[in-house]
Design a protein around this motif. Structure first.
Motif, mmCIF file in Angstrom:
data_model
loop_
_atom_site.group_PDB
_atom_site.id
_atom_site.type_symbol
_atom_site.label_atom_id
_atom_site.label_comp_id
_atom_site.label_asym_id
_atom_site.label_seq_id
_atom_site.Cartn_x
_atom_site.Cartn_y
_atom_site.Cartn_z
ATOM 1 N N THR A 136 -12.974 85.819 -16.273
ATOM 2 C CA THR A 136 -11.740 86.549 -15.992
ATOM 3 C C THR A 136 -11.778 87.177 -14.597
ATOM 4 O O THR A 136 -10.834 87.043 -13.812
ATOM 5 N N TRP A 179 -11.445 84.599 -11.972
ATOM 6 C CA TRP A 179 -10.067 84.095 -11.873
ATOM 7 C C TRP A 179 -9.201 85.063 -11.066
ATOM 8 O O TRP A 179 -8.464 84.657 -10.160
ATOM 9 N N TYR A 180 -9.316 86.354 -11.359
ATOM 10 C CA TYR A 180 -8.471 87.336 -10.635
ATOM 11 C C TYR A 180 -8.828 87.378 -9.154
ATOM 12 O O TYR A 180 -7.941 87.447 -8.301
ATOM 13 N N PRO A 184 -7.404 84.985 -17.821
ATOM 14 C CA PRO A 184 -6.513 84.689 -16.702
ATOM 15 C C PRO A 184 -5.047 84.938 -17.051
ATOM 16 O O PRO A 184 -4.638 84.778 -18.198
#
Ligand code: NAD
Ligand code: DAU
Length: 330
Positions: free
Chosen positions: A302, A305-306, A179
């Motif tokens: 990841t 999160w994006y 993140p």
């Protein structure tokens, strides 16, 4: 501990600051807030830290911060960090990474501290072919203006330990992801482009290999080195999770449910390092640290999160589109 963290508004620095605050340390952050710095990363701990917007090359102001904060430990992350930018304009890299490190080391020496953690990178060793791995004893053979500036900063730390007895510990880490990484680096570029249905630039033939380390693991490794490492020593921090770039792109596209045709092979990065690989057995044996997050787990976290922070990523796009125009110009 009273810590002064340089570059604490950056990707790795902010992960470290969040962990340090969680562990009850007294943290002050100094950051110039370049295009890559962003206080949003520190939002959840802003009430617990002291923040100074300053350039680490400004010796007078750095001295003022030391007088106020009286740090016991300096945790030095601040740097220009993107290889492609260093190929377009090396000057800020030499200025911030070499001159800035020298200022921080010098002020630390005159004010007196217990430990200086100097953040270095696996890129200082140069690159490898398909086999082999770098130990802390491997020679330094950096290839890009970025990695040369980092090798210089790394060696300045060595000199201040050896010549002046400043307690410097050096960490050489492999490629971080997770993140809050600025979307000019490979993994967030893949996510951002794929989410927008745009072509994903894969340099060369996509066979170059990186060792991917989840950022929270990197931060915990640095904390472990600060707590249990020895001054004068160098510690490699890696994950053993080596992947060719094309496999990384495919993994992200699979998680997002996007077509592999989005990958586009483009002109290679000049001087493109083929492979990095770290032997991290020393930090395991002497400090008791190993990476905990597998690539499969880290990349899923990841991407998730994006996807839930696309507004943050989109905010960066105006700046990025200018950069990309220059970066991919033939
Ligand atoms: P980043 O670009 O996300 O953050 C760098 C931070 O430093 C930014 O907040 C920026 O504002 C600040 N900064 C830059 N120049 C400054 C100056 N002159 N004065 C004060 N602040 C300044 O970088 P990152 O990816 O978080 O990397 C942090 C450190 O770790 C760097 O030293 C980098 O070389 C090293 N490193 C990074 C990786 C990686 O994969 N990202 C791996 C190994 C080592
Ligand atoms: O190894 C540690 C280093 O990792 C750090 O010291 C640097 O600060 C950090 O930026 C990173 O450098 P890399 O050059 O390895 O990372 P980058 O994300 O720029 O690129 C990773 C790989 O992906 C590399 O082989 C180049 C390739 N790439 C990158 C971009 C941005 C592409 O194929 N396409 C892209 O658009």
């Amino acid at each position: 501990m009273r810590m002064l963290v340089s570059g604490g508004a950056g990707f790795i620095g902010s992960a470290f600051v969040r962990q340090a605050v969680g562990k009850g340390h007294n943290v002050a952050v100094v950051d110039k807030l370049t295009y890559a710095g962003d206080l949003t990363r520190l939002e959840e701990v802003m009430d617990d830290i002291t923040f100074y917007k300053a350039d680490i090359t400004n010796k007078e102001f750095i001295e003022h911060i030391f007088n106020k904060e009286k740090p016991e430990v300096v945790v030095h992350f601040a740097a220009e960090s993107h290889v492609d930018r260093s190929l377009m304009d090396p000057y800020p890299f030499i200025n911030s990474n070499v001159m800035g490190t020298q200022v921080l080391l010098d002020v630390s020496r005159t004010k007196g501290i217990d430990l200086f953690m100097n953040m270095s990178t696996d890129e200082v060793y140069g690159d490898l072919g398909k086999d082999g791995t770098f130990t802390e004893e491997s020679p330094l053979k950096p290839n890009s203006p970025y990695s040369v500036s980092k090798a210089s900063a790394d060696m300045l730390g060595r000199a201040y330990y050896r010549s002046f007895g400043l307690p410097v510990v050096t960490v050489r880490a492999s490629n971080n992801y997770g993140p809050w990484q600025y979307p000019e680096k490979f993994i967030p570029v893949i996510i951002l482009k794929a989410m927008n249905g745009e072509k994903i630039p894969i340099y060369g033939d996509g066979t170059n290999i990186r060792e991917w380390l989840y950022v929270e693991d990197c931060a915990s490794g640095i904390m472990a080195v600060i707590e249990k490492g020895k001054a004068g020593e160098i510690y490699n921090i890696g994950s053993k999770e080596e992947r060719p770039n094309i496999e990384v792109a495919k993994a992200v596209l699979t998680i997002l449910g996007k077509d592999k045709d989005l990958m586009e092979f483009v002109k290679d990065r000049p001087g493109h390092d083929f492979r990095y690989s770290l032997d991290a057995s020393k930090v395991k044996a002497e400090v008791g640290w190993t990476a905990k997050t597998s690539f499969e787990e880290g990349i899923k976290k990841t991407v998730d999160w994006y996807v839930s922070h696309m507004n943050w990523v989109e905010e960066k796009k105006a700046y990025l589109s200018e950069y990309w125009k220059r970066a991919y110009a033939e």
